[in-house]
Scaffold this motif. Structure first.
Motif, mmCIF file in Angstrom:
data_model
loop_
_atom_site.group_PDB
_atom_site.id
_atom_site.type_symbol
_atom_site.label_atom_id
_atom_site.label_comp_id
_atom_site.label_asym_id
_atom_site.label_seq_id
_atom_site.Cartn_x
_atom_site.Cartn_y
_atom_site.Cartn_z
ATOM 1 N N LEU A 54 0.864 -1.180 0.000
ATOM 2 C CA LEU A 54 0.000 0.000 0.000
ATOM 3 C C LEU A 54 0.899 1.227 0.000
ATOM 4 O O LEU A 54 1.578 1.495 0.993
ATOM 5 C CB LEU A 54 -0.853 0.028 1.271
ATOM 6 N N ALA A 55 0.908 1.955 -1.081
ATOM 7 C CA ALA A 55 1.692 3.184 -1.153
ATOM 8 C C ALA A 55 0.983 4.271 -0.350
ATOM 9 O O ALA A 55 -0.228 4.183 -0.105
ATOM 10 C CB ALA A 55 1.831 3.613 -2.613
ATOM 11 N N ALA A 76 -21.869 -6.951 12.040
ATOM 12 C CA ALA A 76 -20.443 -6.972 12.352
ATOM 13 C C ALA A 76 -19.848 -5.666 11.836
ATOM 14 O O ALA A 76 -20.119 -5.269 10.701
ATOM 15 C CB ALA A 76 -19.762 -8.168 11.700
ATOM 16 N N GLN A 77 -19.073 -5.004 12.676
ATOM 17 C CA GLN A 77 -18.424 -3.763 12.283
ATOM 18 C C GLN A 77 -16.936 -4.013 12.097
ATOM 19 O O GLN A 77 -16.301 -4.638 12.939
ATOM 20 C CB GLN A 77 -18.628 -2.675 13.343
ATOM 21 N N ILE A 78 -16.392 -3.522 10.991
ATOM 22 C CA ILE A 78 -14.969 -3.658 10.707
ATOM 23 C C ILE A 78 -14.304 -2.340 11.078
ATOM 24 O O ILE A 78 -14.685 -1.276 10.573
ATOM 25 C CB ILE A 78 -14.720 -3.999 9.223
ATOM 26 N N ARG A 79 -13.338 -2.427 11.966
ATOM 27 C CA ARG A 79 -12.685 -1.237 12.510
ATOM 28 C C ARG A 79 -11.175 -1.345 12.360
ATOM 29 O O ARG A 79 -10.628 -2.436 12.242
ATOM 30 C CB ARG A 79 -13.024 -1.095 13.993
ATOM 31 N N PRO A 80 -10.485 -0.193 12.426
ATOM 32 C CA PRO A 80 -9.023 -0.217 12.338
ATOM 33 C C PRO A 80 -8.394 -0.905 13.544
ATOM 34 O O PRO A 80 -9.001 -0.991 14.610
ATOM 35 C CB PRO A 80 -8.632 1.261 12.333
ATOM 36 N N ARG A 81 -7.181 -1.367 13.370
ATOM 37 C CA ARG A 81 -6.356 -1.812 14.488
ATOM 38 C C ARG A 81 -5.561 -0.590 14.943
ATOM 39 O O ARG A 81 -4.884 0.054 14.139
ATOM 40 C CB ARG A 81 -5.401 -2.935 14.070
ATOM 41 N N SER A 82 -5.610 -0.283 16.219
ATOM 42 C CA SER A 82 -4.979 0.938 16.719
ATOM 43 C C SER A 82 -3.469 0.946 16.494
ATOM 44 O O SER A 82 -2.891 1.986 16.177
ATOM 45 C CB SER A 82 -5.305 1.149 18.200
ATOM 46 N N GLY A 83 -2.807 -0.186 16.630
ATOM 47 C CA GLY A 83 -1.363 -0.243 16.437
ATOM 48 C C GLY A 83 -0.955 0.078 15.010
ATOM 49 O O GLY A 83 0.006 0.811 14.775
ATOM 50 N N LEU A 84 -1.695 -0.454 14.032
ATOM 51 C CA LEU A 84 -1.392 -0.152 12.626
ATOM 52 C C LEU A 84 -1.643 1.321 12.325
ATOM 53 O O LEU A 84 -0.888 1.961 11.590
ATOM 54 C CB LEU A 84 -2.233 -1.017 11.684
ATOM 55 N N LYS A 87 1.276 3.382 14.405
ATOM 56 C CA LYS A 87 2.660 3.154 13.967
ATOM 57 C C LYS A 87 2.884 3.377 12.475
ATOM 58 O O LYS A 87 3.977 3.756 12.061
ATOM 59 C CB LYS A 87 3.093 1.734 14.326
ATOM 60 N N HIS A 88 1.852 3.125 11.647
ATOM 61 C CA HIS A 88 2.057 3.143 10.199
ATOM 62 C C HIS A 88 1.054 4.003 9.423
ATOM 63 O O HIS A 88 1.195 4.138 8.205
ATOM 64 C CB HIS A 88 2.011 1.717 9.643
ATOM 65 N N GLY A 89 0.024 4.521 10.081
ATOM 66 C CA GLY A 89 -0.987 5.304 9.372
ATOM 67 C C GLY A 89 -1.944 4.462 8.558
ATOM 68 O O GLY A 89 -2.622 4.962 7.667
ATOM 69 N N ILE A 90 -2.027 3.154 8.864
ATOM 70 C CA ILE A 90 -2.912 2.245 8.128
ATOM 71 C C ILE A 90 -4.253 2.188 8.857
ATOM 72 O O ILE A 90 -4.306 1.884 10.056
ATOM 73 C CB ILE A 90 -2.313 0.822 8.037
ATOM 74 N N GLY A 115 -0.001 6.968 5.995
ATOM 75 C CA GLY A 115 1.375 7.171 6.433
ATOM 76 C C GLY A 115 2.243 7.792 5.355
ATOM 77 O O GLY A 115 1.790 8.100 4.245
ATOM 78 N N GLN A 116 3.537 7.929 5.670
ATOM 79 C CA GLN A 116 4.503 8.546 4.765
ATOM 80 C C GLN A 116 5.288 7.517 3.956
ATOM 81 O O GLN A 116 5.962 7.866 2.997
ATOM 82 C CB GLN A 116 5.493 9.404 5.575
ATOM 83 N N GLU A 117 5.209 6.242 4.355
ATOM 84 C CA GLU A 117 6.003 5.184 3.727
ATOM 85 C C GLU A 117 5.084 4.099 3.170
ATOM 86 O O GLU A 117 3.997 3.876 3.696
ATOM 87 C CB GLU A 117 6.929 4.533 4.768
#
Length: 161
Positions: A54-55, A76-84, A87-90, A115-117
């Motif tokens: 993912l750019a 069912a709700q799909i939510r972000p993982r806080s660590g991603l 740490k990575h902006g995902i 994210g930036q990377e």
């Protein structure tokens, strides 16, 4: 089943059966799982055949390798993982994503890289979490006037910054 909340109030908790089926060819993908006993979300794993990059600014639909069947009173709700996210902006787009009780296709997660990377998603990597919620039965009633409140029609930022 009942449980005692911190205030000593006894709560009755209902159990709901949610059926899960692996998508053919994805038998090695881990099924959704809670990472701690008190977690509310089930971590979802990527069922990608090869690593997906993912750019920055890019979004992709990532398969999870399973489908669900749940009773009509659940979603069912799909939510972000806080660590991603941290740490990575995902994160997930249209968050939370909704899986309706009558959907039987493969669950997929719409990820975006803020994210930036570039970020690489590998097979069986934890990419999001799924939380089950009750869906109340609602009957909409058209009326000519709504009940009054102190707030009224005040919206977006009406109470200050």
């Amino acid at each position: 089943m009942s449980s005692t909340a911190s205030g000593g109030i006894s709560l009755s908790l209902s159990k709901y059966e949610v059926q899960i089926k692996r998508v053919a060819g994805q038998e090695d993908i881990l099924l959704p799982q809670k990472m701690s006993k008190a977690a509310s979300g089930y971590d979802l794993h990527a069922a990608v055949s090869e690593p997906v990059v993912l750019a920055p600014g890019e979004r992709k639909l990532i398969p999870t390798g399973f489908a669900l069947s749940m009773p009509p009173e659940l979603e069912a709700q799909i939510r972000p993982r806080s660590g991603l996210a941290y740490k990575h902006g995902i994160t997930t787009l249209n968050s939370p994503g909704t899986i309706d009780a009558d959907y039987r296709g493969e669950v997929k997660v719409l990820l975006i890289n803020h994210g930036q990377e570039p970020f690489t998603i590998g097979r069986n990597e934890r990419i999001a979490q799924m939380v089950f919620q009750l869906v109340p039965q609602i009957e909409l009633a058209e009326v000519s006037e709504l009940t009054e409140t102190v707030r009224g029609a005040g919206g977006f930022g009406h109470t200050g910054r």
